[in-house]
Design a protein around this motif. Sequence first.
Motif, PDB file in Angstrom:
ATOM      1  N   VAL A 162       0.833  -1.207   0.000  1.00 20.30           N
ATOM      2  CA  VAL A 162       0.000   0.000   0.000  1.00 20.30           C
ATOM      3  C   VAL A 162       0.866   1.254   0.000  1.00 20.30           C
ATOM      4  N   VAL A 163       0.233   2.351  -0.332  1.00 24.15           N
ATOM      5  CA  VAL A 163       0.737   3.674   0.015  1.00 24.15           C
ATOM      6  C   VAL A 163      -0.366   4.319   0.837  1.00 24.15           C
ATOM      7  N   TYR A 164       0.015   5.141   1.807  1.00 30.46           N
ATOM      8  CA  TYR A 164      -0.982   5.691   2.719  1.00 30.46           C
ATOM      9  C   TYR A 164      -0.609   7.102   3.155  1.00 30.46           C
ATOM     10  N   LEU A 165      -1.640   7.822   3.577  1.00 28.99           N
ATOM     11  CA  LEU A 165      -1.474   9.161   4.134  1.00 28.99           C
ATOM     12  C   LEU A 165      -2.089   9.204   5.520  1.00 28.99           C
ATOM     13  N   ALA A 166      -1.470   9.950   6.401  1.00 34.29           N
ATOM     14  CA  ALA A 166      -2.002  10.156   7.744  1.00 34.29           C
ATOM     15  C   ALA A 166      -2.506  11.590   7.852  1.00 34.29           C
ATOM     16  N   ASP A 167      -3.531  11.785   8.690  1.00 31.82           N
ATOM     17  CA  ASP A 167      -4.034  13.138   8.906  1.00 31.82           C
ATOM     18  C   ASP A 167      -3.172  13.854   9.946  1.00 31.82           C
ATOM     19  N   THR A 168      -3.578  15.051  10.344  1.00 31.26           N
ATOM     20  CA  THR A 168      -2.772  15.850  11.274  1.00 31.26           C
ATOM     21  C   THR A 168      -2.670  15.215  12.661  1.00 31.26           C
ATOM     22  N   TYR A 169      -3.562  14.260  12.965  1.00 27.41           N
ATOM     23  CA  TYR A 169      -3.535  13.599  14.269  1.00 27.41           C
ATOM     24  C   TYR A 169      -2.787  12.269  14.236  1.00 27.41           C
ATOM     25  N   GLY A 170      -2.256  11.902  13.071  1.00 24.10           N
ATOM     26  CA  GLY A 170      -1.506  10.665  12.943  1.00 24.10           C
ATOM     27  C   GLY A 170      -2.348   9.457  12.567  1.00 24.10           C
ATOM     28  N   ALA A 171      -3.653   9.658  12.402  1.00 19.32           N
ATOM     29  CA  ALA A 171      -4.525   8.556  11.997  1.00 19.32           C
ATOM     30  C   ALA A 171      -4.447   8.377  10.481  1.00 19.32           C
ATOM     31  N   VAL A 172      -4.511   7.140  10.027  1.00 22.14           N
ATOM     32  CA  VAL A 172      -4.454   6.860   8.592  1.00 22.14           C
ATOM     33  C   VAL A 172      -5.779   7.278   7.963  1.00 22.14           C
ATOM     34  N   SER A 173      -5.689   8.196   6.990  1.00 24.99           N
ATOM     35  CA  SER A 173      -6.903   8.720   6.377  1.00 24.99           C
ATOM     36  C   SER A 173      -7.122   8.238   4.953  1.00 24.99           C
ATOM     37  N   ARG A 174      -6.064   7.889   4.240  1.00 22.09           N
ATOM     38  CA  ARG A 174      -6.167   7.413   2.857  1.00 22.09           C
ATOM     39  C   ARG A 174      -5.208   6.241   2.664  1.00 22.09           C
ATOM     40  N   VAL A 175      -5.705   5.181   2.025  1.00 25.41           N
ATOM     41  CA  VAL A 175      -4.887   4.011   1.726  1.00 25.41           C
ATOM     42  C   VAL A 175      -5.181   3.596   0.290  1.00 25.41           C
ATOM     43  N   TRP A 176      -4.127   3.392  -0.478  1.00 21.53           N
ATOM     44  CA  TRP A 176      -4.259   2.882  -1.843  1.00 21.53           C
ATOM     45  C   TRP A 176      -3.607   1.508  -1.885  1.00 21.53           C
ATOM     46  N   LEU A 177      -4.399   0.457  -2.160  1.00 23.84           N
ATOM     47  CA  LEU A 177      -3.856  -0.885  -2.351  1.00 23.84           C
ATOM     48  C   LEU A 177      -3.206  -0.893  -3.728  1.00 23.84           C
ATOM     49  N   LEU A 178      -1.988  -1.375  -3.802  1.00 28.78           N
ATOM     50  CA  LEU A 178      -1.210  -1.283  -5.037  1.00 28.78           C
ATOM     51  C   LEU A 178      -1.323  -2.543  -5.882  1.00 28.78           C
ATOM     52  N   SER A 179      -1.350  -2.342  -7.189  1.00 26.29           N
ATOM     53  CA  SER A 179      -1.257  -3.469  -8.113  1.00 26.29           C
ATOM     54  C   SER A 179       0.211  -3.861  -8.231  1.00 26.29           C
ATOM     55  N   SER A 180       0.480  -5.021  -8.799  1.00 25.09           N
ATOM     56  CA  SER A 180       1.872  -5.450  -8.947  1.00 25.09           C
ATOM     57  C   SER A 180       2.648  -4.504  -9.855  1.00 25.09           C
ATOM     58  N   ALA A 181       1.977  -3.927 -10.854  1.00 25.68           N
ATOM     59  CA  ALA A 181       2.648  -2.963 -11.752  1.00 25.68           C
ATOM     60  C   ALA A 181       3.023  -1.694 -10.984  1.00 25.68           C
ATOM     61  N   GLU A 182       2.152  -1.229 -10.087  1.00 27.58           N
ATOM     62  CA  GLU A 182       2.443  -0.039  -9.294  1.00 27.58           C
ATOM     63  C   GLU A 182       3.582  -0.298  -8.319  1.00 27.58           C
ATOM     64  N   VAL A 183       3.605  -1.500  -7.732  1.00 25.23           N
ATOM     65  CA  VAL A 183       4.692  -1.831  -6.799  1.00 25.23           C
ATOM     66  C   VAL A 183       6.020  -1.805  -7.519  1.00 25.23           C
ATOM     67  N   SER A 184       6.093  -2.431  -8.690  1.00 23.95           N
ATOM     68  CA  SER A 184       7.372  -2.434  -9.420  1.00 23.95           C
ATOM     69  C   SER A 184       7.744  -1.044  -9.908  1.00 23.95           C
ATOM     70  N   ALA A 185       6.758  -0.222 -10.272  1.00 22.02           N
ATOM     71  CA  ALA A 185       7.057   1.153 -10.693  1.00 22.02           C
ATOM     72  C   ALA A 185       7.594   1.971  -9.527  1.00 22.02           C
ATOM     73  N   LEU A 186       7.044   1.777  -8.333  1.00 23.46           N
ATOM     74  CA  LEU A 186       7.515   2.506  -7.158  1.00 23.46           C
ATOM     75  C   LEU A 186       8.903   2.034  -6.733  1.00 23.46           C
ATOM     76  N   GLN A 187       9.214   0.773  -6.939  1.00 22.66           N
ATOM     77  CA  GLN A 187      10.539   0.260  -6.580  1.00 22.66           C
ATOM     78  C   GLN A 187      11.604   0.787  -7.519  1.00 22.66           C
ATOM     79  N   GLU A 188      11.225   1.138  -8.750  1.00 22.48           N
ATOM     80  CA  GLU A 188      12.185   1.684  -9.712  1.00 22.48           C
ATOM     81  C   GLU A 188      12.578   3.122  -9.360  1.00 22.48           C
ATOM     82  N   ASP A 189      11.676   3.836  -8.676  1.00 24.99           N
ATOM     83  CA  ASP A 189      11.964   5.249  -8.340  1.00 24.99           C
ATOM     84  C   ASP A 189      13.022   5.400  -7.295  1.00 24.99           C
TER      85      ASP A 189
END
Length: 120
Positions: free
Chosen positions: A93-120
């Motif tokens: 996943v990639v995720y964002l936390a709000d100002t209080y530290g709680a997770v507010s957004r989560v994106w479950l990644l496809s295998s293509a997104e995981v490999s693209a993020l590992q290349e960066d």
Amino acid sequence: MPLPASLIASVVSAVIEAAVQSSGTTTGVQQYEYYTATRTLPPEAKQGVMFPPLGDGFVVIDGKSYRLATTAQLRSPQNLIVMPMTIQGKKDVVYLADTYGAVSRVWLLSSAEVSALQED
């Protein structure tokens, strides 16, 4: 009344996914990922591995427990909103936390997104 583009994209993605699942081949999955729209993930989002939420208002990412924000959105690789209790198995996943530290957004990644993020 015209249909929103996001609804049309969701329907097309669902049809393609159904066709891919019925073929049962890995090449079908790769073709499906090729045809799905690429989404722009926030650059400030953190990457990790999330375990399925237990229903107690918390989520475990990379072994650390985080509170889920009351307005939390979890999105599938097809960018559809999913309920936390429908997630099975650990997910990249990639995720964002709000100002209080709680997770507010989560994106479950496809295998293509995981490999693209590992290349960066």
